[in-house]
Design a protein around this motif. Structure first.
Motif, PDB file in Angstrom:
ATOM      1  N   VAL A  19     -10.293  23.036   6.319  1.00 43.37           N
ATOM      2  CA  VAL A  19     -11.201  22.094   5.648  1.00 43.37           C
ATOM      3  C   VAL A  19     -10.515  21.481   4.436  1.00 43.37           C
ATOM      4  CG1 VAL A  19     -13.411  21.841   4.457  1.00 43.37           C
ATOM      5  CG2 VAL A  19     -13.238  23.341   6.467  1.00 43.37           C
ATOM      6  N   GLU A  20      -9.842  22.305   3.660  1.00 39.74           N
ATOM      7  CA  GLU A  20      -9.147  21.796   2.478  1.00 39.74           C
ATOM      8  C   GLU A  20      -8.051  20.807   2.867  1.00 39.74           C
ATOM      9  OE1 GLU A  20      -7.996  25.543   0.810  1.00 39.74           O
ATOM     10  OE2 GLU A  20      -9.707  25.570  -0.582  1.00 39.74           O
ATOM     11  N   ASP A  21      -7.333  21.108   3.946  1.00 42.89           N
ATOM     12  CA  ASP A  21      -6.259  20.223   4.383  1.00 42.89           C
ATOM     13  C   ASP A  21      -6.805  18.906   4.911  1.00 42.89           C
ATOM     14  OD1 ASP A  21      -3.464  19.705   4.777  1.00 42.89           O
ATOM     15  OD2 ASP A  21      -3.787  19.971   6.924  1.00 42.89           O
ATOM     16  N   ILE A  22      -7.937  18.960   5.599  1.00 41.85           N
ATOM     17  CA  ILE A  22      -8.578  17.734   6.078  1.00 41.85           C
ATOM     18  C   ILE A  22      -8.912  16.828   4.898  1.00 41.85           C
ATOM     19  CG2 ILE A  22     -10.726  16.837   7.061  1.00 41.85           C
ATOM     20  CD1 ILE A  22     -10.611  19.246   9.015  1.00 41.85           C
ATOM     21  N   TYR A  23      -9.423  17.408   3.825  1.00 43.89           N
ATOM     22  CA  TYR A  23      -9.765  16.587   2.653  1.00 43.89           C
ATOM     23  C   TYR A  23      -8.521  16.048   1.957  1.00 43.89           C
ATOM     24  CZ  TYR A  23     -14.801  16.836   2.654  1.00 43.89           C
ATOM     25  OH  TYR A  23     -16.128  16.651   2.983  1.00 43.89           O
ATOM     26  N   ARG A  24      -7.443  16.813   1.953  1.00 38.37           N
ATOM     27  CA  ARG A  24      -6.199  16.275   1.396  1.00 38.37           C
ATOM     28  C   ARG A  24      -5.758  15.038   2.178  1.00 38.37           C
ATOM     29  NH1 ARG A  24      -4.794  21.791   0.356  1.00 38.37           N
ATOM     30  NH2 ARG A  24      -3.933  22.044   2.450  1.00 38.37           N
ATOM     31  N   ALA A  26     -16.738  21.586  10.949  1.00 34.77           N
ATOM     32  CA  ALA A  26     -17.211  22.312   9.765  1.00 34.77           C
ATOM     33  C   ALA A  26     -18.662  21.952   9.456  1.00 34.77           C
ATOM     34  CB  ALA A  26     -16.320  22.010   8.560  1.00 34.77           C
ATOM     35  N   PHE A  27     -19.002  20.675   9.609  1.00 38.73           N
ATOM     36  CA  PHE A  27     -20.376  20.250   9.343  1.00 38.73           C
ATOM     37  C   PHE A  27     -21.375  21.024  10.206  1.00 38.73           C
ATOM     38  CE2 PHE A  27     -19.093  15.663   7.952  1.00 38.73           C
ATOM     39  CZ  PHE A  27     -18.638  16.165   6.745  1.00 38.73           C
ATOM     40  N   HIS A  28     -21.006  21.296  11.469  1.00 39.97           N
ATOM     41  CA  HIS A  28     -21.940  21.959  12.383  1.00 39.97           C
ATOM     42  C   HIS A  28     -22.166  23.419  12.024  1.00 39.97           C
ATOM     43  CE1 HIS A  28     -22.335  18.463  14.781  1.00 39.97           C
ATOM     44  NE2 HIS A  28     -21.120  18.480  15.290  1.00 39.97           N
ATOM     45  N   VAL A  29     -21.248  24.012  11.273  1.00 41.45           N
ATOM     46  CA  VAL A  29     -21.429  25.394  10.834  1.00 41.45           C
ATOM     47  C   VAL A  29     -22.422  25.460   9.682  1.00 41.45           C
ATOM     48  CG1 VAL A  29     -20.254  27.385   9.783  1.00 41.45           C
ATOM     49  CG2 VAL A  29     -19.159  26.124  11.650  1.00 41.45           C
ATOM     50  N   ALA A  73     -15.288  20.141  -2.632  1.00 40.65           N
ATOM     51  CA  ALA A  73     -15.695  21.344  -3.366  1.00 40.65           C
ATOM     52  C   ALA A  73     -17.013  21.895  -2.834  1.00 40.65           C
ATOM     53  CB  ALA A  73     -15.808  21.026  -4.857  1.00 40.65           C
ATOM     54  N   GLN A  74     -17.965  20.998  -2.577  1.00 39.78           N
ATOM     55  CA  GLN A  74     -19.272  21.429  -2.072  1.00 39.78           C
ATOM     56  C   GLN A  74     -19.147  22.062  -0.688  1.00 39.78           C
ATOM     57  OE1 GLN A  74     -21.965  18.223  -1.218  1.00 39.78           O
ATOM     58  NE2 GLN A  74     -23.693  19.570  -0.748  1.00 39.78           N
ATOM     59  N   TYR A 110     -19.023  26.508   3.115  1.00 37.36           N
ATOM     60  CA  TYR A 110     -18.396  26.905   4.376  1.00 37.36           C
ATOM     61  C   TYR A 110     -17.723  28.272   4.259  1.00 37.36           C
ATOM     62  CZ  TYR A 110     -15.764  26.373   8.728  1.00 37.36           C
ATOM     63  OH  TYR A 110     -15.257  26.544   9.985  1.00 37.36           O
ATOM     64  N   ALA A 111     -17.056  28.506   3.141  1.00 36.29           N
ATOM     65  CA  ALA A 111     -16.363  29.785   2.948  1.00 36.29           C
ATOM     66  C   ALA A 111     -17.341  30.946   3.031  1.00 36.29           C
ATOM     67  CB  ALA A 111     -15.643  29.793   1.607  1.00 36.29           C
ATOM     68  N   THR A 112     -18.534  30.768   2.491  1.00 35.70           N
ATOM     69  CA  THR A 112     -19.544  31.825   2.551  1.00 35.70           C
ATOM     70  C   THR A 112     -19.981  32.082   3.984  1.00 35.70           C
ATOM     71  OG1 THR A 112     -20.359  31.209   0.359  1.00 35.70           O
ATOM     72  CG2 THR A 112     -21.827  32.525   1.745  1.00 35.70           C
ATOM     73  N   LEU A 113     -20.124  31.017   4.759  1.00 37.27           N
ATOM     74  CA  LEU A 113     -20.626  31.144   6.124  1.00 37.27           C
ATOM     75  C   LEU A 113     -19.598  31.753   7.072  1.00 37.27           C
ATOM     76  CD1 LEU A 113     -22.509  27.751   6.348  1.00 37.27           C
ATOM     77  CD2 LEU A 113     -23.550  30.017   6.278  1.00 37.27           C
ATOM     78  N   VAL A 114     -18.341  31.363   6.943  1.00 38.28           N
ATOM     79  CA  VAL A 114     -17.341  31.866   7.901  1.00 38.28           C
ATOM     80  C   VAL A 114     -16.861  33.268   7.550  1.00 38.28           C
ATOM     81  CG1 VAL A 114     -16.563  29.573   8.579  1.00 38.28           C
ATOM     82  CG2 VAL A 114     -15.416  30.751   6.691  1.00 38.28           C
ATOM     83  N   THR A 115     -17.055  33.693   6.296  1.00 32.35           N
ATOM     84  CA  THR A 115     -16.652  35.058   5.923  1.00 32.35           C
ATOM     85  C   THR A 115     -17.814  36.032   5.999  1.00 32.35           C
ATOM     86  OG1 THR A 115     -17.041  34.572   3.572  1.00 32.35           O
ATOM     87  CG2 THR A 115     -14.802  34.274   4.419  1.00 32.35           C
ATOM     88  N   ASP A 116     -19.055  35.480   5.940  1.00 32.65           N
ATOM     89  CA  ASP A 116     -20.239  36.330   6.020  1.00 32.65           C
ATOM     90  C   ASP A 116     -21.288  35.607   6.844  1.00 32.65           C
ATOM     91  OD1 ASP A 116     -22.152  38.256   5.656  1.00 32.65           O
ATOM     92  OD2 ASP A 116     -22.706  37.624   3.625  1.00 32.65           O
TER      93      ASP A 116
END
Length: 234
Positions: free
Chosen positions: A93-98, A174-177, A220-221, A226-232
């Motif tokens: 996700v971060e790389d996509i935004y870069r 990522a949006f669908h998650v 950032a949002q 997303y980090a919360t959802l994919v790790t937990d």
């Protein structure tokens, strides 16, 4: 100089492959659209039998379509398990935004003298605002994607258009998650309108600054959620 006729004769066996590839590309288009819509969500295994029967295509054609979408990073092949819709890592996700910032901001920065051809961009903004009034939050998401594709289209570069189509299709995984399309997309409607009106006024540099901040905030949002959802996921 030599002739190409003897070598060209050796291409006759490729006719069947050409037809299959053309069909595979059409199948890939259908699957790409369904993935973008969330019909096949991230992590779902794609059944060769059911999809092949539904579309009326051969196993070889379907596998070629899967290969094309794997190359676009929308699917992943897992040995002895099958083909799955890809689940992005936070780093993806971060790389996509870069990539988005490099491309989108450069397009706006390098626009020529105004006026700019903004009809399609205007339609994307209006479509998002209309979807929000109807509380169609997935429609707002689609309109936002349309806005950014049309922004890049101002460059008049088919190659850049193709790059952004791929990048934005991947982003939608990522949006669908994130099961809150309203919270994810509604805040940016007013910023889409602001960028549009700034370009309409011919203030290219100001539009680039607005876009840069927009993408920073969006990244950032999304990364935080997303980090919360994919790790937990529970």
């Amino acid at each position: 100089m030599g002739t190409t006729e003897p070598r060209a004769g050796g291409l006759a066996d490729g006719r069947a492959l050409l037809g299959r590839t053309s069909t595979a590309e059409r199948v890939a288009d259908i699957l790409r659209t369904r993935i973008a819509e969330g019909f096949f969500p991230p992590g779902e295994r794609l059944s060769e039998d059911s999809i092949g029967k539904a579309l009326g295509v051969s196993r070889n054609t379907l596998r070629e379509a899967f290969r094309l979408l794997t190359h676009e990073r929308l699917l992943v092949h897992e040995l002895n398990r099958g083909v799955f819709v890809r689940v992005l890592a936070v780093e993806d996700v971060e790389d996509i935004y870069r990539t988005r910032q490099l491309v989108e901001c450069a397009v706006v920065q390098r626009l020529g003298k105004p006026p700019y051809a903004l009809d399609e961009l205007d339609a994307a903004v209006a479509g998002g605002e209309r979807a929000a009034r109807e509380r169609d939050w997935k429609g707002v998401s689609t309109a936002n994607i349309h806005f950014h594709r049309e922004l890049v289209a101002l460059a008049g570069s088919p190659r850049t258009d193709e790059l952004m189509r791929s990048v934005l299709a991947e982003l939608r995984l990522a949006f669908h998650v994130v099961d809150d399309p309203r919270g994810l997309h509604q805040p940016y409607l007013v910023r889409n309108r602001e960028i549009l009106e700034t370009l309409r006024a011919g203030r290219r540099e100001e539009a680039r600054t607005l876009l840069d901040a927009y993408l920073d905030d969006s990244r950032a949002q999304l990364v935080l959620t997303y980090a919360t959802l994919v790790t937990d996921p529970d």
